[in-house]
Design a protein around this motif. Sequence first.
Motif, PDB file in Angstrom:
ATOM      1  N   SER A 381       0.847  -1.193   0.000  1.00  0.00           N
ATOM      2  CA  SER A 381       0.000   0.000   0.000  1.00  0.00           C
ATOM      3  C   SER A 381       0.882   1.242   0.000  1.00  0.00           C
ATOM      4  N   THR A 382       0.401   2.311  -0.618  1.00  0.00           N
ATOM      5  CA  THR A 382       1.141   3.580  -0.601  1.00  0.00           C
ATOM      6  C   THR A 382       0.281   4.604   0.128  1.00  0.00           C
ATOM      7  N   ASP A 383       0.900   5.331   1.037  1.00  0.00           N
ATOM      8  CA  ASP A 383       0.142   6.267   1.872  1.00  0.00           C
ATOM      9  C   ASP A 383      -0.373   7.464   1.080  1.00  0.00           C
ATOM     10  N   ASP A 384       0.451   7.941   0.152  1.00  0.00           N
ATOM     11  CA  ASP A 384       0.101   9.185  -0.525  1.00  0.00           C
ATOM     12  C   ASP A 384      -0.350   8.983  -1.969  1.00  0.00           C
ATOM     13  N   GLY A 385      -0.439   7.725  -2.372  1.00  0.00           N
ATOM     14  CA  GLY A 385      -0.900   7.468  -3.726  1.00  0.00           C
ATOM     15  C   GLY A 385       0.155   7.679  -4.794  1.00  0.00           C
ATOM     16  N   ILE A 386       1.391   7.915  -4.388  1.00  0.00           N
ATOM     17  CA  ILE A 386       2.449   8.149  -5.375  1.00  0.00           C
ATOM     18  C   ILE A 386       3.370   6.930  -5.416  1.00  0.00           C
ATOM     19  N   SER A 387       3.491   6.352  -6.612  1.00  0.00           N
ATOM     20  CA  SER A 387       4.405   5.219  -6.765  1.00  0.00           C
ATOM     21  C   SER A 387       5.831   5.731  -6.757  1.00  0.00           C
ATOM     22  N   ARG A 388       6.709   5.083  -5.964  1.00  0.00           N
ATOM     23  CA  ARG A 388       8.049   5.602  -5.776  1.00  0.00           C
ATOM     24  C   ARG A 388       9.058   5.164  -6.832  1.00  0.00           C
ATOM     25  N   SER A 389       8.651   4.350  -7.751  1.00  0.00           N
ATOM     26  CA  SER A 389       9.626   3.843  -8.716  1.00  0.00           C
ATOM     27  C   SER A 389       8.965   3.618 -10.058  1.00  0.00           C
ATOM     28  N   SER A 390       9.702   3.901 -11.114  1.00  0.00           N
ATOM     29  CA  SER A 390       9.162   3.704 -12.457  1.00  0.00           C
ATOM     30  C   SER A 390       8.999   2.209 -12.769  1.00  0.00           C
ATOM     31  N   SER A 391       9.649   1.359 -11.948  1.00  0.00           N
ATOM     32  CA  SER A 391       9.530  -0.082 -12.209  1.00  0.00           C
ATOM     33  C   SER A 391       8.254  -0.660 -11.598  1.00  0.00           C
ATOM     34  N   HIS A 392       7.519   0.133 -10.849  1.00  0.00           N
ATOM     35  CA  HIS A 392       6.263  -0.319 -10.259  1.00  0.00           C
ATOM     36  C   HIS A 392       5.099   0.402 -10.932  1.00  0.00           C
ATOM     37  N   SER A 393       3.935  -0.246 -10.954  1.00  0.00           N
ATOM     38  CA  SER A 393       2.715   0.417 -11.419  1.00  0.00           C
ATOM     39  C   SER A 393       1.873   0.727 -10.194  1.00  0.00           C
ATOM     40  N   ASN A 394       0.880   1.550 -10.379  1.00  0.00           N
ATOM     41  CA  ASN A 394       0.055   1.993  -9.257  1.00  0.00           C
ATOM     42  C   ASN A 394      -1.416   1.747  -9.572  1.00  0.00           C
ATOM     43  N   LEU A 395      -2.164   1.341  -8.518  1.00  0.00           N
ATOM     44  CA  LEU A 395      -3.584   1.053  -8.712  1.00  0.00           C
ATOM     45  C   LEU A 395      -4.397   1.664  -7.578  1.00  0.00           C
ATOM     46  N   HIS A 396      -5.514   2.298  -7.917  1.00  0.00           N
ATOM     47  CA  HIS A 396      -6.422   2.838  -6.898  1.00  0.00           C
ATOM     48  C   HIS A 396      -7.581   1.862  -6.721  1.00  0.00           C
ATOM     49  N   LEU A 397      -7.717   1.318  -5.493  1.00  0.00           N
ATOM     50  CA  LEU A 397      -8.822   0.399  -5.207  1.00  0.00           C
ATOM     51  C   LEU A 397      -9.944   1.216  -4.568  1.00  0.00           C
ATOM     52  N   GLU A 398     -10.933   1.537  -5.380  1.00  0.00           N
ATOM     53  CA  GLU A 398     -11.999   2.460  -4.973  1.00  0.00           C
ATOM     54  C   GLU A 398     -12.757   1.951  -3.746  1.00  0.00           C
ATOM     55  N   SER A 399     -13.083   0.646  -3.729  1.00  0.00           N
ATOM     56  CA  SER A 399     -13.915   0.112  -2.643  1.00  0.00           C
ATOM     57  C   SER A 399     -13.231   0.240  -1.276  1.00  0.00           C
ATOM     58  N   ALA A 400     -11.884   0.191  -1.253  1.00  0.00           N
ATOM     59  CA  ALA A 400     -11.152   0.295   0.014  1.00  0.00           C
ATOM     60  C   ALA A 400     -10.582   1.701   0.209  1.00  0.00           C
ATOM     61  N   LYS A 401     -10.762   2.563  -0.803  1.00  0.00           N
ATOM     62  CA  LYS A 401     -10.218   3.945  -0.762  1.00  0.00           C
ATOM     63  C   LYS A 401      -8.710   3.905  -0.463  1.00  0.00           C
ATOM     64  N   GLN A 402      -8.001   3.014  -1.192  1.00  0.00           N
ATOM     65  CA  GLN A 402      -6.567   2.847  -0.967  1.00  0.00           C
ATOM     66  C   GLN A 402      -5.806   2.772  -2.283  1.00  0.00           C
ATOM     67  N   GLU A 403      -4.533   3.185  -2.206  1.00  0.00           N
ATOM     68  CA  GLU A 403      -3.648   3.090  -3.371  1.00  0.00           C
ATOM     69  C   GLU A 403      -2.626   1.970  -3.122  1.00  0.00           C
ATOM     70  N   PHE A 404      -2.269   1.252  -4.184  1.00  0.00           N
ATOM     71  CA  PHE A 404      -1.277   0.180  -4.083  1.00  0.00           C
ATOM     72  C   PHE A 404      -0.255   0.268  -5.210  1.00  0.00           C
ATOM     73  N   ASP A 405       1.002   0.043  -4.856  1.00  0.00           N
ATOM     74  CA  ASP A 405       2.020  -0.235  -5.867  1.00  0.00           C
ATOM     75  C   ASP A 405       1.911  -1.714  -6.192  1.00  0.00           C
ATOM     76  N   TYR A 406       2.147  -2.063  -7.444  1.00  0.00           N
ATOM     77  CA  TYR A 406       2.165  -3.490  -7.766  1.00  0.00           C
ATOM     78  C   TYR A 406       3.217  -3.796  -8.833  1.00  0.00           C
ATOM     79  N   LYS A 407       3.688  -5.051  -8.808  1.00  0.00           N
ATOM     80  CA  LYS A 407       4.606  -5.564  -9.829  1.00  0.00           C
ATOM     81  C   LYS A 407       4.079  -6.913 -10.278  1.00  0.00           C
ATOM     82  N   VAL A 408       4.214  -7.197 -11.558  1.00  0.00           N
ATOM     83  CA  VAL A 408       3.733  -8.477 -12.097  1.00  0.00           C
ATOM     84  C   VAL A 408       4.878  -9.185 -12.827  1.00  0.00           C
TER      85      VAL A 408
END
Length: 442
Positions: A381-408
């Motif tokens: 999870s990211t506190d401020d909604g800003i992904s800290r690295s270009s190697s990660h993507s970012n997703l906003h989960l509306e139902s939980a009102k939270q932002e996440f960095d993710y890698k696949v």
Amino acid sequence: MENFLEPKDAVDWSYRGEGAVNLVLAYTGSSPTFLGKMMRIQKIPNDGKEENGDTSSGNGLTTHEKLIWGEVKDLVSCQNKEIVDYLFVKHVMRPLLGHKHVNPGMRLLVAKEFLESVEKIVTSQRPSWRADAASVDTNRSSVLLMDDLTLFAHGRVEDKPCLSVEIKPKCGFLPSSSFIAEENAIKKSVTRFQMHQVLKLQENEISEISEYDPLDLFSGSKDRIHRAIRALYATPQNNFRVFLNGSLVFGGLGGGICKTTSKVEQDFEHLLKDIIRTEDGLRADHFIELVAETVYASGVLDQLLDVQKLDKYNIEGAIHVYYDLIDQPCKVCRELEKSETLSDQFSSMHSIPLDEKVNILKDFLVSATAKDCSVMISFRSTDDGISRSSSHSNLHLESAKQEFDYKVHLIDLDMRPLKKMEVYYELDKKIMKTYLEMVKKN
């Protein structure tokens, strides 16, 4: 490769899991070089038979495999199975699936005594049926060092909890090959996964049939992907596992758990509290939604499906050119002759030029790797909604009102040995026979 592991280093590696051919260990020590890393070690069957069998000079490619992979010079000249798999991922699978999602790892030299120490340490941690079947191959001079994808940061201690999901999606399309026998036409409307479930149930590998449909996961539709993830969550078997900070918290090491009971779900809900910050009773639902949204947003399965679809002939067609390549009479034509179902198209298959036969087998084996690989998704999870690295993507989960960095990442992309063609054909026959018998009964 300047690092070299000695017997004293073995205590810093702990058992993570294993497949038929390899053992996976995670690093638990404090050396910055290995923080966030895991290693893959070759196993050797206890009965003395090679799992992948028939390798020339014990380790390299067979003469016939050299024909198939001839354009990959490094691969053809290689005499070490571990390096063959590394080179196959690097030169064959990564260009097809994209550099972003595939990391082939690197070789790490090890002492024989290191591997012997590892064998002693991990034996008690392994499922007994795995330990009975195979041991660490202590005659290897190197192992494969890879990023531990169950952790988010590498080379330093993670400051935030990391949740990772491993999905084995299986084959995401229905075959349409004209080589599929008339009595097997149901293959064109029911997925291989669903038919294989019937055989697994009959052989007591699973206790109930999964509702999971790979066509849903590969559909590109948010609703259908969500349905697929929910079905995998309900019956994880060996297709769905979850790790928290590198520790397995959901799903099993061996065949996996068959059913997610309310007790399992309750425990899982509790584990999610530091990652998904919503009220009790809703976290598992939000987790399923998070995974589904990420699969949809990443698009990783689109590329995987394209590679799976390289199998244009199905095993029922490809098996014929296999016998030609290894210069043996076609056992399948002989069977079909006996049952008087041999058609002209099989004769035409046997008369195509060698280079076409080679390409059919190459595409089939690459597709087989893609049909059996796993997708690893890591979240934090990211506190401020800003992904800290270009190697990660970012997703906003509306139902939980939270932002996440993710890698696949796509993992388990090893080369399939050519001699497995007969195994694939026999398994296909067995799956069809069992499924068709079940259909008749019902």
